[in-house]
Enzyme design. Structure first.
Site, mmCIF file in Angstrom:
data_model
loop_
_atom_site.group_PDB
_atom_site.id
_atom_site.type_symbol
_atom_site.label_atom_id
_atom_site.label_comp_id
_atom_site.label_asym_id
_atom_site.label_seq_id
_atom_site.Cartn_x
_atom_site.Cartn_y
_atom_site.Cartn_z
ATOM 1 C CD GLU A 193 -3.087 4.267 -1.372
ATOM 2 O OE1 GLU A 193 -4.048 4.515 -0.625
ATOM 3 O OE2 GLU A 193 -2.971 3.204 -2.013
ATOM 4 C CG ASP A 218 -5.845 -12.975 -3.045
ATOM 5 O OD1 ASP A 218 -5.627 -13.764 -2.108
ATOM 6 O OD2 ASP A 218 -5.319 -11.833 -3.109
#
Length: 286
Positions: A193, A218
């Site tokens: 990240e 989803d």
């Protein structure tokens, strides 16, 4: 005249005292016998000792007896021989250290590690996800291949899908994290990240599904239910605009997220995979 160079074996270490010899030995040692690995380690220590002695000579710590070019030549040969003999014995311990490193990097992998290796196969990946991407894209009003490109980026063409504790796939194709609002199954995986502009590794929780179809369903639910993704839905069939809207909405922390999706979408790997599917693959598209 035969220009083919002779093969270097561990016994040839006595005649190789340059970095070319080391490179060849190291290349041959990869994944091979303990003797070859030991030869590389000894060669490295020999080179190190040779350079150390040369530095001492240059600093006049061990010279002064000879001052002609010929004597310097023989002195250099003598230094190399001493270095090799030292390395073949106990040496300074450098060979033992390097041998351990080579055994870790070049030695045979455990069966469990070898079994977990996944070969990159873009064509198979596209074949498996494209039908689901097409159904999801129809609901989102976007270009299906943009979704395939995003899934390829998130999973490394299917090779880095987060796995459950038992090693089975989570089928999480689009990097959706579990979050506080998720009550379904989840898996923990290592991820990268960007935090404050710097890339950092961390363990995070990702949603787990029972199939690729569930993963895309989803994804559709996420984008259509969260207000911050309205600009993504407004991008329509423009794959470039779609990718940029994903990045701008905060879908991922990577500042180059959109650029990477667009590069995959229009890249040679995607084109080649689609061409193979168009020609007709042996296996049917699921």
């Amino acid at each position: 005249m035969n220009d083919v160079l002779p093969t270097i074996s561990p016994s040839d270490i006595k005649s190789y005292t340059d970095f070319n010899g080391l490179a060849e030995l190291r290349s041959q040692a990869k994944g091979k016998t303990p003797e070859a690995l030991k030869a590389v380690a000894q060669q490295f220590e020999s080179l190190f000792l040779d350079m150390m002695m040369k530095s001492m000579r240059d600093a006049h710590l061990g010279s002064g007896l000879f001052d002609s070019d010929e004597s310097e030549f023989y002195q250099e040969m003598w230094d190399k021989q001493i270095a090799m003999q030292l390395a073949k014995g106990k040496g300074l311990g450098i060979a033992d250290l390097m041998l351990r490193q080579l055994q870790q990097s070049a030695g045979p992998q455990p069966a469990s590690a070898a079994a977990s290796k996944v070969t990159v196969d873009p064509t198979s990946f596209v074949r498996s996800v494209l039908p689901h991407a097409q159904r999801a894209a129809a609901k989102l009003g976007t270009e299906p291949l943009a979704l395939v490109a995003q899934a390829a980026l998130e999973t490394g063409w299917g090779t880095k899908i987060p796995r459950r504790a038992d090693g089975s796939s989570s089928f999480n194709l689009l990097g959706i994290k579990s979050g506080t609002g998720w009550s379904g199954p989840a898996v923990t995986a290592r991820t990268l990240e960007f935090q404050g502009g710097a890339l950092a590794g961390k363990n995070d929780s990702f949603r787990a599904y029972g199939s690729h179809a569930e993963s895309f369903a989803d994804y559709v639910q996420l984008l259509t239910s969260a207000p911050r993704y309205q600009s993504v839905l407004a991008a329509g069939q423009d794959a470039s605009r779609y990718a940029q809207a994903l990045q701008d909405s905060g879908y991922a922390t990577d500042p180059n997220y959109a650029m990477k999706i667009k590069a995959i979408y229009s890249g040679e790997t995607m084109r080649a995979a689609l061409a193979q599917l168009k020609e007709g693959a042996p296996e049917p598209i699921p």
